[in-house]
Design an enzyme around this catalytic site. Sequence first.
Site, short mmCIF file in Angstrom:
data_model
loop_
_atom_site.label_atom_id
_atom_site.label_comp_id
_atom_site.label_asym_id
_atom_site.label_seq_id
_atom_site.Cartn_x
_atom_site.Cartn_y
_atom_site.Cartn_z
N HIS A 55 -11.32 8.17 -0.44
CA HIS A 55 -10.39 8.71 0.56
C HIS A 55 -9.20 9.41 -0.10
O HIS A 55 -8.63 10.34 0.47
CB HIS A 55 -9.91 7.60 1.50
N TYR A 71 -0.97 11.37 1.92
CA TYR A 71 -1.89 11.22 0.79
C TYR A 71 -1.94 12.46 -0.08
O TYR A 71 -2.02 12.36 -1.31
CB TYR A 71 -3.30 10.89 1.31
N ASP A 90 0.84 -1.20 0.00
CA ASP A 90 0.00 0.00 0.00
C ASP A 90 0.88 1.26 0.00
O ASP A 90 1.69 1.43 -0.91
CB ASP A 90 -0.96 -0.07 1.20
N ARG A 91 0.77 2.13 0.99
CA ARG A 91 1.59 3.34 1.01
C ARG A 91 3.07 3.00 1.02
O ARG A 91 3.89 3.66 0.37
CB ARG A 91 1.28 4.20 2.25
N HIS A 125 -7.05 -6.97 0.64
CA HIS A 125 -6.00 -5.97 0.57
C HIS A 125 -4.90 -6.22 1.62
O HIS A 125 -3.71 -6.04 1.33
CB HIS A 125 -6.61 -4.58 0.78
#
Length: 292
Positions: free
Chosen positions: A152, A212, A107-108, A272
């Site tokens: 988001h 983000y 992910d990030r 995920h």
Amino acid sequence: MTVVIPEFDYQRVAVADDVTLNVAVGGTGSPIVLLHGFPQTHVMWRHVAVDLAGDHTVIVPDLRGYGASDKPEAVDRATYAKRTMAADVVALAGALGHERFALAGHDRGALVAIRAGLDHPTRISHLASLDVLPTLDMWDVLHGSTAAVAFHLYLMAQPPGLPEEMISASADAFFGYFLDLWVRDPQAIAADVRAEYLRASREAVASIVADYRASADIDIEHDRVDRAAGNRLTMPVTVVQQDWGAALGFDAAALWRTWADDLTHRTTSAGHFMAEEAPDEIIMVLRSMLTR
């Protein structure tokens, strides 16, 4: 920090003038760094890290802005750029005595890993990305009503103020929504781990939003420069994703081939949070990558 990776040593390592990272280190052998995603901490790697530590030095930090690592104020666009966060990771490995290392991110953390591979190719021996697309492609494939799955991303891309206020007002509901929605096996994230993720995220709203926000701004610029220059990931790259393409109408493997010369791409039936839902699968994938 109430949940830790068993038998790993914890320390704080300075990686920049104003940033010290919380990091767990275990095992001996060739090094691999594991980077967590949202809305998690380094603890998401607890199953995978313990296994890999049997024959590797495993380094598992909280990213800047997350967990128990420092959370500098976003004084400019670069504070939470993936370029800056990737430099943190390279500095961390160097401080621990590793000039060259394998790198896996979820992910990030995967976005940070990709940027590290592009900016520091001689430092990264192998690269694994779990369940993301490179930033530029991620924004390109989101369109129409299907983009609602990534609401988001658009919320946290807004100018400072409103996103932080809205999320802080209902932090547990906001972060818990993703922990519940994105998991296929609810038992994979135990109650104490879930509580740790919520606590850590609640204390990091401003820095998470800044991370983000950077991905909707400066990170895109960096990707565009690399694409225009023909810069690619030159190390062996392994990608594991849910089958987003079937749902959103694109060929994820084809997008990845525009970035990686030596690519292994596979989909998973896990959700995920695959390192927690299907740790044996992710261990197998990473061990296979490390032999390439």
